[in-house]
Design an enzyme around this catalytic site. Structure first.
Site, PDB file in Angstrom:
ATOM      1  N   LYS A 190       0.853  -1.192   0.000  1.00 53.18           N
ATOM      2  CA  LYS A 190       0.000   0.000   0.000  1.00 53.18           C
ATOM      3  C   LYS A 190       0.885   1.236   0.000  1.00 53.18           C
ATOM      4  CE  LYS A 190      -2.258   1.633   3.785  1.00 53.18           C
ATOM      5  NZ  LYS A 190      -2.038   3.077   3.826  1.00 53.18           N
ATOM      6  N   ASP A 241      -3.434   4.370  -1.624  1.00 54.00           N
ATOM      7  CA  ASP A 241      -4.332   4.806  -0.539  1.00 54.00           C
ATOM      8  C   ASP A 241      -4.230   6.315  -0.358  1.00 54.00           C
ATOM      9  OD1 ASP A 241      -5.799   4.929   1.848  1.00 54.00           O
ATOM     10  OD2 ASP A 241      -4.111   4.282   3.078  1.00 54.00           O
ATOM     11  N   LYS A 282      -7.139   8.292  -0.343  1.00 60.20           N
ATOM     12  CA  LYS A 282      -8.374   8.706   0.357  1.00 60.20           C
ATOM     13  C   LYS A 282      -8.928  10.039  -0.166  1.00 60.20           C
ATOM     14  CE  LYS A 282      -7.148   6.507   4.785  1.00 60.20           C
ATOM     15  NZ  LYS A 282      -5.706   6.207   4.644  1.00 60.20           N
ATOM     16  N   ASP A 316     -13.337  15.366  -2.098  1.00 61.58           N
ATOM     17  CA  ASP A 316     -13.422  16.739  -2.607  1.00 61.58           C
ATOM     18  C   ASP A 316     -14.721  16.834  -3.396  1.00 61.58           C
ATOM     19  OD1 ASP A 316     -12.757  19.363  -3.576  1.00 61.58           O
ATOM     20  OD2 ASP A 316     -10.621  18.846  -3.460  1.00 61.58           O
ATOM     21  N   THR A 364     -10.013   3.667  11.190  1.00 60.19           N
ATOM     22  CA  THR A 364      -9.903   2.747  12.336  1.00 60.19           C
ATOM     23  C   THR A 364      -9.324   3.452  13.565  1.00 60.19           C
ATOM     24  OG1 THR A 364      -7.919   1.978  11.205  1.00 60.19           O
ATOM     25  CG2 THR A 364      -9.817   0.535  11.148  1.00 60.19           C
ATOM     26  N   ARG A 366       2.938  -0.779  10.765  1.00 60.54           N
ATOM     27  CA  ARG A 366       4.004  -0.816  11.765  1.00 60.54           C
ATOM     28  C   ARG A 366       4.331  -2.198  12.334  1.00 60.54           C
ATOM     29  NH1 ARG A 366       1.277   4.257  14.573  1.00 60.54           N
ATOM     30  NH2 ARG A 366      -0.446   3.184  13.531  1.00 60.54           N
TER      31      ARG A 366
HETATM   32  O1  C5P Z   1       0.876   1.002  11.074  1.00 56.93           O
HETATM   33  P1  C5P Z   1      -0.541   0.526  10.932  1.00 56.93           P
HETATM   34  O2  C5P Z   1      -0.688  -0.985  10.832  1.00 56.93           O
HETATM   35  O3  C5P Z   1      -1.478   1.143  11.964  1.00 56.93           O
HETATM   36  O4  C5P Z   1      -0.965   1.099   9.499  1.00 56.93           O
HETATM   37  C1  C5P Z   1      -2.286   1.075   9.008  1.00 56.93           C
HETATM   38  C2  C5P Z   1      -2.328   1.721   7.672  1.00 56.93           C
HETATM   39  O5  C5P Z   1      -3.674   1.672   7.190  1.00 56.93           O
HETATM   40  C3  C5P Z   1      -1.911   3.187   7.640  1.00 56.93           C
HETATM   41  O6  C5P Z   1      -1.233   3.401   6.406  1.00 56.93           O
HETATM   42  C4  C5P Z   1      -3.225   3.956   7.665  1.00 56.93           C
HETATM   43  O7  C5P Z   1      -3.144   5.174   6.985  1.00 56.93           O
HETATM   44  C5  C5P Z   1      -4.148   2.986   6.914  1.00 56.93           C
HETATM   45  N1  C5P Z   1      -5.579   3.109   7.216  1.00 56.93           N
HETATM   46  C6  C5P Z   1      -6.106   2.979   8.486  1.00 56.93           C
HETATM   47  N2  C5P Z   1      -7.456   3.099   8.696  1.00 56.93           N
HETATM   48  C7  C5P Z   1      -8.277   3.326   7.666  1.00 56.93           C
HETATM   49  C8  C5P Z   1      -7.759   3.464   6.368  1.00 56.93           C
HETATM   50  C9  C5P Z   1      -6.385   3.336   6.176  1.00 56.93           C
HETATM   51  O8  C5P Z   1      -5.365   2.734   9.420  1.00 56.93           O
HETATM   52  N3  C5P Z   1      -9.598   3.371   7.879  1.00 56.93           N
END
Ligand code: C5P
Length: 233
Positions: free
Chosen positions: A32, A59, A61, A64, A119, A211
């Site tokens: 991603k 991604d 998002k 607009d 999330t 992460r």
């Molecule tokens: O590091 P981590 O596992 O929290 O990363 C989650 C990834 O998913 C990040 O790139 C974040 O921007 C993305 N994301 C999210 N929640 C959403 C949409 C995308 O955490 N609803």
């Protein structure tokens, strides 16, 4: 049904990203590209990572006015990514315009999915900051139904909402779920989280893991663990 593990390449630039991907040698994980890397490298990030043989979820998002989103999607459709997204909060006119913009002259297009609620958003944030006085599950299902009615292929949501989304939109409607943590791992800023194994049980189609893989002492082992737990292989 569990399709794949997507690694969130949340890195500040090219050298960190390519050094990370080099760790995987011949393995080509689905990745991603989010705002951080895209704003640092632009479309070169997509071109280089595609050239290396990875599938890409772009991604960005988008959110607009419909005309702006349509034009932006027309540009993104040329990048040949596999999946991209927008915020369902932009409304149905914006989602329909996006789909139109993303569709190439030959009728093909990347999968388009909608973010329901991030999330990292809690019920408290929903009520106090966004002034939405409804249970999170109901908000997410409603946004998902609107996205499905506009012709989108799925949503990004918490694994905890997958069952509600599938019940509202049907089993084929894709659920792409971030907010994944290994058992005993650090939640960071994520609120509505679960493990890869639990995400599989619940019926997520794709998990997005950042992460827990990118900051792991051994990212390849962490990726393999996520695949084992989510895909059962
Ligand atoms: O590091 P981590 O596992 O929290 O990363 C989650 C990834 O998913 C990040 O790139 C974040 O921007 C993305 N994301 C999210 N929640 C959403 C949409 C995308 O955490 N609803």
């Amino acid at each position: 049904m569990a399709e794949d593990v997507i690694i969130a390449l949340d890195f500040p630039g090219e050298s960190e990203t390519m050094a990370f991907l080099d760790l995987f040698h011949d393995k080509k994980p689905y990745v991603k590209i989010g705002m951080e890397l895209f704003y640092a490298m632009g479309s070169d990030a997509v071109k280089e990572i595609k050239r290396r043989g990875h599938r890409i979820f772009l991604d960005l998002k988008l959110h607009d006015i419909p005309n702006t989103v349509k034009s932006a999607m027309a540009v993104l459709s040329k990048l040949n990514v596999d999946m991209t997204n927008l915020h369902a909060a932009g409304g149905s006119k914006m989602m329909e315009a996006a789909l139109e913009g993303l569709t190439r002259p030959d009728g093909t297009r990347p999968l388009l999915i909608a973010v329901t609620q991030l999330t990292s958003t809690s019920q408290e944030t929903l009520e106090n900051d966004l002034l939405i006085q409804k249970p999170m599950a109901q908000v997410v299902s409603h946004y998902a139904k609107t996205a499905a009615a506009c012709g989108l292929s799925g949503v990004v949501c918490s694994p905890l909402e997958v069952r509600d989304v599938k019940a509202a939109c049907g089993n084929k409607f894709l659920t792409v779920t971030p907010g994944i943590r290994f058992a005993g791992g650090d939640a960071g800023d994520q609120v509505r989280i679960t493990t890869p194994e639990k995400a599989r049980e619940i019926g997520s189609d794709y998990i997005v893991v950042g992460r827990p893989i990118t900051k792991a002492p051994d990212p390849v082992s962490a990726y393999e663990r996520a695949c084992r737990e989510f895909l059962g292989k």
